[in-house]
Motif scaffolding. Sequence first.
Motif, PDB file in Angstrom:
ATOM      1  N   LEU A 124       6.736   2.645   5.352  1.00  0.00           N
ATOM      2  CA  LEU A 124       6.942   1.255   5.718  1.00  0.00           C
ATOM      3  C   LEU A 124       7.260   0.439   4.488  1.00  0.00           C
ATOM      4  CD1 LEU A 124       4.065   0.911   8.286  1.00  0.00           C
ATOM      5  CD2 LEU A 124       6.429   1.546   8.673  1.00  0.00           C
ATOM      6  N   PHE A 125       8.249  -0.436   4.619  1.00  0.00           N
ATOM      7  CA  PHE A 125       8.707  -1.224   3.483  1.00  0.00           C
ATOM      8  C   PHE A 125       7.624  -2.156   2.981  1.00  0.00           C
ATOM      9  CE2 PHE A 125      11.524  -3.272   0.724  1.00  0.00           C
ATOM     10  CZ  PHE A 125      11.349  -4.627   0.833  1.00  0.00           C
ATOM     11  N   SER A 126       7.428  -2.173   1.651  1.00  0.00           N
ATOM     12  CA  SER A 126       6.441  -3.050   1.038  1.00  0.00           C
ATOM     13  C   SER A 126       7.104  -4.338   0.592  1.00  0.00           C
ATOM     14  CB  SER A 126       5.827  -2.370  -0.181  1.00  0.00           C
ATOM     15  OG  SER A 126       5.208  -1.165   0.176  1.00  0.00           O
ATOM     16  N   ALA A 127       6.629  -5.438   1.115  1.00  0.00           N
ATOM     17  CA  ALA A 127       7.139  -6.730   0.653  1.00  0.00           C
ATOM     18  C   ALA A 127       5.995  -7.722   0.705  1.00  0.00           C
ATOM     19  CB  ALA A 127       8.284  -7.194   1.524  1.00  0.00           C
ATOM     20  N   CYS A 128       5.081  -7.667  -0.277  1.00  0.00           N
ATOM     21  CA  CYS A 128       3.849  -8.421  -0.163  1.00  0.00           C
ATOM     22  C   CYS A 128       3.261  -8.850  -1.495  1.00  0.00           C
ATOM     23  CB  CYS A 128       2.826  -7.584   0.560  1.00  0.00           C
ATOM     24  SG  CYS A 128       3.477  -6.102   1.285  1.00  0.00           S
ATOM     25  N   VAL A 129       2.159  -9.700  -1.442  1.00  0.00           N
ATOM     26  CA  VAL A 129       1.458 -10.131  -2.641  1.00  0.00           C
ATOM     27  C   VAL A 129       0.187 -10.929  -2.374  1.00  0.00           C
ATOM     28  CG1 VAL A 129       1.630 -11.494  -4.723  1.00  0.00           C
ATOM     29  CG2 VAL A 129       3.600 -10.310  -3.873  1.00  0.00           C
ATOM     30  N   LEU A 130      -0.764 -10.999  -3.353  1.00  0.00           N
ATOM     31  CA  LEU A 130      -1.964 -11.832  -3.295  1.00  0.00           C
ATOM     32  C   LEU A 130      -2.423 -12.251  -4.681  1.00  0.00           C
ATOM     33  CD1 LEU A 130      -4.049  -9.612  -0.896  1.00  0.00           C
ATOM     34  CD2 LEU A 130      -2.989 -11.697  -0.277  1.00  0.00           C
ATOM     35  N   SER A 131      -3.193 -13.316  -4.800  1.00  0.00           N
ATOM     36  CA  SER A 131      -3.773 -13.646  -6.092  1.00  0.00           C
ATOM     37  C   SER A 131      -5.179 -14.180  -5.915  1.00  0.00           C
ATOM     38  CB  SER A 131      -2.931 -14.685  -6.815  1.00  0.00           C
ATOM     39  OG  SER A 131      -3.296 -15.972  -6.467  1.00  0.00           O
ATOM     40  N   ALA A 132      -6.192 -13.389  -6.248  1.00  0.00           N
ATOM     41  CA  ALA A 132      -7.579 -13.769  -6.161  1.00  0.00           C
ATOM     42  C   ALA A 132      -8.401 -12.586  -6.531  1.00  0.00           C
ATOM     43  CB  ALA A 132      -7.903 -14.237  -4.751  1.00  0.00           C
ATOM     44  N   GLN A 133      -9.722 -12.759  -6.588  1.00  0.00           N
ATOM     45  CA  GLN A 133     -10.558 -11.621  -6.882  1.00  0.00           C
ATOM     46  C   GLN A 133     -11.262 -11.200  -5.607  1.00  0.00           C
ATOM     47  OE1 GLN A 133     -12.460 -12.646 -10.887  1.00  0.00           O
ATOM     48  NE2 GLN A 133     -11.604 -10.623 -10.998  1.00  0.00           N
ATOM     49  N   LEU A 134     -11.297  -9.889  -5.355  1.00  0.00           N
ATOM     50  CA  LEU A 134     -11.757  -9.376  -4.084  1.00  0.00           C
ATOM     51  C   LEU A 134     -13.257  -9.129  -4.072  1.00  0.00           C
ATOM     52  CD1 LEU A 134      -8.986  -6.670  -3.678  1.00  0.00           C
ATOM     53  CD2 LEU A 134      -8.888  -9.062  -3.090  1.00  0.00           C
ATOM     54  N   ILE A 135     -13.850  -9.083  -2.881  1.00  0.00           N
ATOM     55  CA  ILE A 135     -15.222  -8.662  -2.745  1.00  0.00           C
ATOM     56  C   ILE A 135     -15.227  -7.415  -1.887  1.00  0.00           C
ATOM     57  CG2 ILE A 135     -15.975 -11.060  -2.810  1.00  0.00           C
ATOM     58  CD1 ILE A 135     -16.846 -10.710   0.119  1.00  0.00           C
ATOM     59  N   PRO A 136     -16.353  -6.633  -1.907  1.00  0.00           N
ATOM     60  CA  PRO A 136     -16.389  -5.427  -1.087  1.00  0.00           C
ATOM     61  C   PRO A 136     -16.057  -5.735   0.364  1.00  0.00           C
ATOM     62  CG  PRO A 136     -18.234  -5.474  -2.590  1.00  0.00           C
ATOM     63  CD  PRO A 136     -17.542  -6.806  -2.724  1.00  0.00           C
ATOM     64  N   SER A 137     -15.179  -4.936   0.941  1.00  0.00           N
ATOM     65  CA  SER A 137     -14.670  -5.225   2.273  1.00  0.00           C
ATOM     66  C   SER A 137     -15.656  -4.784   3.338  1.00  0.00           C
ATOM     67  CB  SER A 137     -13.344  -4.489   2.481  1.00  0.00           C
ATOM     68  OG  SER A 137     -13.595  -3.110   2.685  1.00  0.00           O
ATOM     69  N   PRO A 138     -15.478  -5.280   4.581  1.00  0.00           N
ATOM     70  CA  PRO A 138     -16.350  -4.840   5.664  1.00  0.00           C
ATOM     71  C   PRO A 138     -16.243  -3.344   5.933  1.00  0.00           C
ATOM     72  CG  PRO A 138     -15.150  -6.832   6.273  1.00  0.00           C
ATOM     73  CD  PRO A 138     -14.555  -6.341   5.001  1.00  0.00           C
ATOM     74  N   GLY A 139     -15.179  -2.686   5.439  1.00  0.00           N
ATOM     75  CA  GLY A 139     -15.001  -1.262   5.681  1.00  0.00           C
ATOM     76  C   GLY A 139     -15.696  -0.376   4.676  1.00  0.00           C
ATOM     77  N   LEU A 140     -16.523  -0.937   3.775  1.00  0.00           N
ATOM     78  CA  LEU A 140     -17.169  -0.132   2.739  1.00  0.00           C
ATOM     79  C   LEU A 140     -18.350   0.626   3.344  1.00  0.00           C
ATOM     80  CD1 LEU A 140     -16.401   0.233  -0.198  1.00  0.00           C
ATOM     81  CD2 LEU A 140     -18.231  -1.311  -0.815  1.00  0.00           C
ATOM     82  N   VAL A 141     -18.009   1.602   4.183  1.00  0.00           N
ATOM     83  CA  VAL A 141     -18.994   2.403   4.907  1.00  0.00           C
ATOM     84  C   VAL A 141     -18.560   3.860   4.833  1.00  0.00           C
ATOM     85  CG1 VAL A 141     -20.041   2.861   7.162  1.00  0.00           C
ATOM     86  CG2 VAL A 141     -19.510   0.504   6.489  1.00  0.00           C
ATOM     87  N   ILE A 142     -19.490   4.719   4.454  1.00  0.00           N
ATOM     88  CA  ILE A 142     -19.175   6.146   4.365  1.00  0.00           C
ATOM     89  C   ILE A 142     -18.652   6.636   5.717  1.00  0.00           C
ATOM     90  CG2 ILE A 142     -20.104   8.452   3.955  1.00  0.00           C
ATOM     91  CD1 ILE A 142     -19.929   6.732   1.461  1.00  0.00           C
TER      92      ILE A 142
ATOM     93  N   SER B   5     -15.807   5.746   7.012  1.00  0.00           N
ATOM     94  CA  SER B   5     -14.906   4.784   7.616  1.00  0.00           C
ATOM     95  C   SER B   5     -13.484   4.962   7.078  1.00  0.00           C
ATOM     96  CB  SER B   5     -15.381   3.360   7.323  1.00  0.00           C
ATOM     97  OG  SER B   5     -14.413   2.408   7.729  1.00  0.00           O
ATOM     98  N   ALA B   6     -12.506   4.738   7.952  1.00  0.00           N
ATOM     99  CA  ALA B   6     -11.096   4.742   7.549  1.00  0.00           C
ATOM    100  C   ALA B   6     -10.586   3.333   7.275  1.00  0.00           C
ATOM    101  CB  ALA B   6     -10.252   5.397   8.634  1.00  0.00           C
ATOM    102  N   ASN B   7     -11.458   2.342   7.362  1.00  0.00           N
ATOM    103  CA  ASN B   7     -11.033   0.965   7.123  1.00  0.00           C
ATOM    104  C   ASN B   7     -10.761   0.745   5.639  1.00  0.00           C
ATOM    105  OD1 ASN B   7     -10.442  -1.719   7.833  1.00  0.00           O
ATOM    106  ND2 ASN B   7     -12.515  -2.385   7.316  1.00  0.00           N
ATOM    107  N   THR B   8      -9.964  -0.263   5.330  1.00  0.00           N
ATOM    108  CA  THR B   8      -9.643  -0.610   3.947  1.00  0.00           C
ATOM    109  C   THR B   8     -10.923  -0.783   3.135  1.00  0.00           C
ATOM    110  OG1 THR B   8      -7.612  -1.692   4.644  1.00  0.00           O
ATOM    111  CG2 THR B   8      -8.482  -2.302   2.493  1.00  0.00           C
ATOM    112  N   ALA B   9     -10.954  -0.178   1.952  1.00  0.00           N
ATOM    113  CA  ALA B   9     -12.148  -0.211   1.107  1.00  0.00           C
ATOM    114  C   ALA B   9     -11.724  -0.396  -0.344  1.00  0.00           C
ATOM    115  CB  ALA B   9     -12.941   1.081   1.262  1.00  0.00           C
ATOM    116  N   PHE B  10     -12.469  -1.213  -1.072  1.00  0.00           N
ATOM    117  CA  PHE B  10     -12.188  -1.371  -2.500  1.00  0.00           C
ATOM    118  C   PHE B  10     -13.483  -1.674  -3.233  1.00  0.00           C
ATOM    119  CE2 PHE B  10     -10.424  -4.872   0.068  1.00  0.00           C
ATOM    120  CZ  PHE B  10     -11.371  -5.847  -0.145  1.00  0.00           C
ATOM    121  N   ALA B  11     -13.466  -1.415  -4.548  1.00  0.00           N
ATOM    122  CA  ALA B  11     -14.677  -1.512  -5.359  1.00  0.00           C
ATOM    123  C   ALA B  11     -14.824  -2.863  -6.044  1.00  0.00           C
ATOM    124  CB  ALA B  11     -14.681  -0.398  -6.415  1.00  0.00           C
TER     125      ALA B  11
END
Length: 575
Positions: free
Chosen positions: A23-41, A43-49
């Motif tokens: 899928l074509f990537s055409a995106c962006v963001l600017s901020a600092q992230l917090i642990p996502s709701p998908g941070l569960v062992i 889980s296939a949901n988006t996860a970041f540290a």
Amino acid sequence: MKTNLHFIRLKSVVGTLSPAVFLFSACVLSAQLIPSPGLVIGSANTAFADPPVPRPNTTPCVVQLFNNVAFNDFSPKFFTFQPPDGCPGPWAKVVLTADFSVQAGRQFDRTAEIWIGGVNVYFGTTSEPSGTVARLWHVERDLTDYTALFNTAQNGRVDLGNLVNSTFTSTLFGTAQLQFYPLAHNNNGNGAPTTADLVLPLASDPTGGTAFLNTTADSLSKTFTLPTNVERAFIDVVAQSQANDEFWYTCVPNDVAGELQSCGGTGFRETEVSIDGQPAGVAPVYPWIYTGGIDPFLWRPIPGVQTLNFVPYRVDLTPFAGVLSNGHAHTVSLNVFNANFGFSTTATLLLFLDHGAKVVTGQVTQDTISAAPAPSVVENLNTDASGNITGTVTVTSSRQFTIAGFVNTSHGTLRTNVDQSISFSNIQSFNITNTAFVQNIAQRTNISSETKTQGGGDNPRAFQQSFEWPLDLGFSFNVNPDGSGSQTTSIKQQYLSEESGHGGPGADSFRSISNTVTPSDTLLFDANFNITGNTGQQSAQTYFSHDFTGGCFSRTITAAGGVLISIADGNGCQQ
């Protein structure tokens, strides 16, 4: 056949081989992230540290910007911002929080932007879904420096263009708010952070919007007539690679682009800042990779560094403070060197005023920035009798410059000296045959700067900052005798930064950040180049930060087979 092999590689990146996967990537963001709701062992949901934005120990006043807005077309979504009722500034901290989600199905990654008063307060991309996995994620950005923007009512706008039809089936949703943290009661307005007096946008129109820069000659320019008492000035820059430039770090010189079946313009890009046509600063371009990039399985469930939340690059324009205060109109411009269709670009000008004077004077005393970089290109390629190509292509760029100036303020003459060095290299090795296409990339961006300030009624101050942005990317496409094939990709993407301050009215300071993401995967194809599956998918992210206050954050997450398999906190932090 070689051309076809590389054609498959590039088309897999941009989404025409198999819309369900590439899928074509055409995106962006600017901020600092917090642990996502998908941070569960499991889980296939988006996860970041990434950690949350640090907060004061006070209860915030909350202003809702928009709530559960559906994004299923390309029209901007407008809202109205009102300052928090009964909660006047100054505030100890202002934090933007946003929650996004995408339905299970088929969808591109998309660019997301939030604007208030024409100022960009968030710039990032979205997470691609799968046919069975909807995704949701949370982002944050510390906007305390932008406090002046929030003292009055403003028009707001969200840009998150998204195509929904019988093929691309997933609608995106978003909710955002601003959290205003009051000062502690015993401060009585004292101890408030020093923030900009004016926050001014460089955008495509008064409500916001980026400028798309197709070539080096294209610019995002804005002419301002500024207050006559500017004491310090900075500009926050975001230049997002899109379209032909989305994978600019894989590009090669134009003269070999055909034989290497690659994009042109070399593997070097850089943002230039100028004031009235005079070079004023450099903003190197970070190699963000979006969740549809190269192989979407690489980024499930862990996206690349800052993929969902871009961090702007801040350029110190203080040596120009006296010039900007002379009462004349001044044009601030951004250009992206080597832009090759192209870069989505915005910036925010931050001005700190002399509250003890209506007029200040000053000038730039030294400026050694060249108008444009002079990258060096070395091609070391060999083509044998069978047409097989091996060898390397290297592009390097080195800059060292000083900008100095002074401004006569109500509390004395303030002299500012900015010294910066930027070293860039992109080394690509190729091995191209009738049955294989191998490309390995080692890219390095190293930035070191020191700003020294003297006078203005304070002791001499020095602020040092360094960045290292290593990117290692290995790509191999192989065709089997029966016509089936495989595409193996491995990546190590990093963002390393250190900053320290010495002297002046406050205590010495220090902060260090290390963010590393390392995915790999192999896609499998049949003889008709249809994707039949993937194997060996794994990824990991390690985020570590510490500062002079003793604050420390450490988290490592790992994934395999598209699900989160481990979370480890605290490594390297004293317990």
